[in-house]
Design a protein around this motif. Structure first.
Motif: not given
Length: 300
Positions: A265-278
């Motif tokens: 779950e931690v990695t998935r939340i990180f991924t969502q945040m990073l994708q938003r910035d990209i």
């Protein structure tokens, strides 16, 4: 021989870094044309990655993002070279911080924390910052800003990168192999451990499957595993580049205790945040790396 070559290259680097930043940007603009239009460095990888990440964009839009990426990567290299002899105060003018209250809240408990970041924005500048309390409202000493890195295979490359990152002694730099031991040893050190978490995991290593940029993707499991096993808080740091000479580090809390989260779950939340910035700053992610060398099974 490697030591001699390092001294020669580092001496040239030192001399070149003395030039004004605007001159470095001029050379970066010229080099970006050579890299993207003439040499076409990893051009097929860059175009393919962008096209897959943004399936709704037209061909000309994909090409424009690619052109912007080559310009960005050359400017990032120019800033890193310039920072070799620049003062901490000069480097600090290129950097801003948002979300310092999230960091300070974690640090008041005297705990260490994991900071997950991706290859977006110029993360290298953050290894040479001036006093964190005075300039960025972060209630911590510079030595508690710890950057974790994976040692390059090339000895000369490792020596050059390490010399740039350690030049100002404005942070701590730790190799990945030593990270767990240091966190345990300095259990209540109040350190922020910055880990680049969007790298492609090596074959045979533990990984977490996620949806990232519209594709099934493997993410490295290590940062989350460390945080879960040691019950550490986890923050996301997105480095947003606002034109030349301005990189804003935006901190956001993912969890105050990773051990309370479900695995992945931690990695998935990180991924969502990073994708938003990209998606908001598409030219400033490292499109040239081979992120999708392997794909998870469709039932991931």
């Amino acid at each position: 021989m490697a030591q001699l070559f390092f001294y020669i290259v580092s001496s040239l680097l030192w001399c070149f870094s003395l030039l004004p930043l605007r001159v470095h940007y001029f050379f970066a603009r010229c080099f970006s044309f050579v890299l993207g239009k003439l040499v076409k460095y990893r051009y097929s990888t860059v175009i393919t990655n962008i096209a897959r990440a943004f399936p709704d964009k037209y061909t000309w839009e994909v090409s424009r993002i690619a052109d912007g990426f080559y310009k960005y990567i050359c400017e990032m290299i120019a800033e890193a070279i310039w920072s070799y002899t620049a003062s901490d105060e000069q480097i600090g003018r290129l950097v801003g911080v948002e979300g310092s209250e999230e960091v300070n809240k974690i640090l008041t408990n005297g705990k260490n924390a994991i900071v997950m970041l991706g290859h977006i924005g110029n993360w290298e500048l953050f290894t040479g910052l001036p006093n964190l309390r005075k300039n960025f409202n972060l209630e911590m000493e510079n030595k508690n800003l710890v950057f974790v890195y994976k040692r390059p295979e090339s000895k000369v490359s490792d020596m050059l990168i390490s010399s740039i990152r350690n030049r100002h002694h404005a942070c701590s730099v730790v190799e990945m192999k030593s990270i767990v031991r240091q966190i345990i040893t300095e259990k209540n050190g109040g350190n922020l451990y910055f880990l680049l978490c969007d790298q492609s995991p090596d074959k045979g290593t533990s990984s977490i499957a996620v949806d990232f940029l519209h594709q099934p993707t493997y993410m490295i499991e290590g940062p989350e595993t460390i945080a879960r096993k040691l019950s550490l808080p986890v923050l996301y740091c997105g480095i947003v580049r606002q034109g030349r000479a301005k990189n804003i580090a935006k901190f956001k809390l993912i969890t105050e205790d990773a051990s309370c989260m479900e695995k992945g779950e931690v990695t998935r939340i990180f991924t969502q945040m990073l994708q938003r910035d990209i998606e908001q700053n598409p030219t400033t992610w490292l499109w040239s790396h081979r992120k999708w060398k392997r794909y998870p099974n469709k039932d991931y």
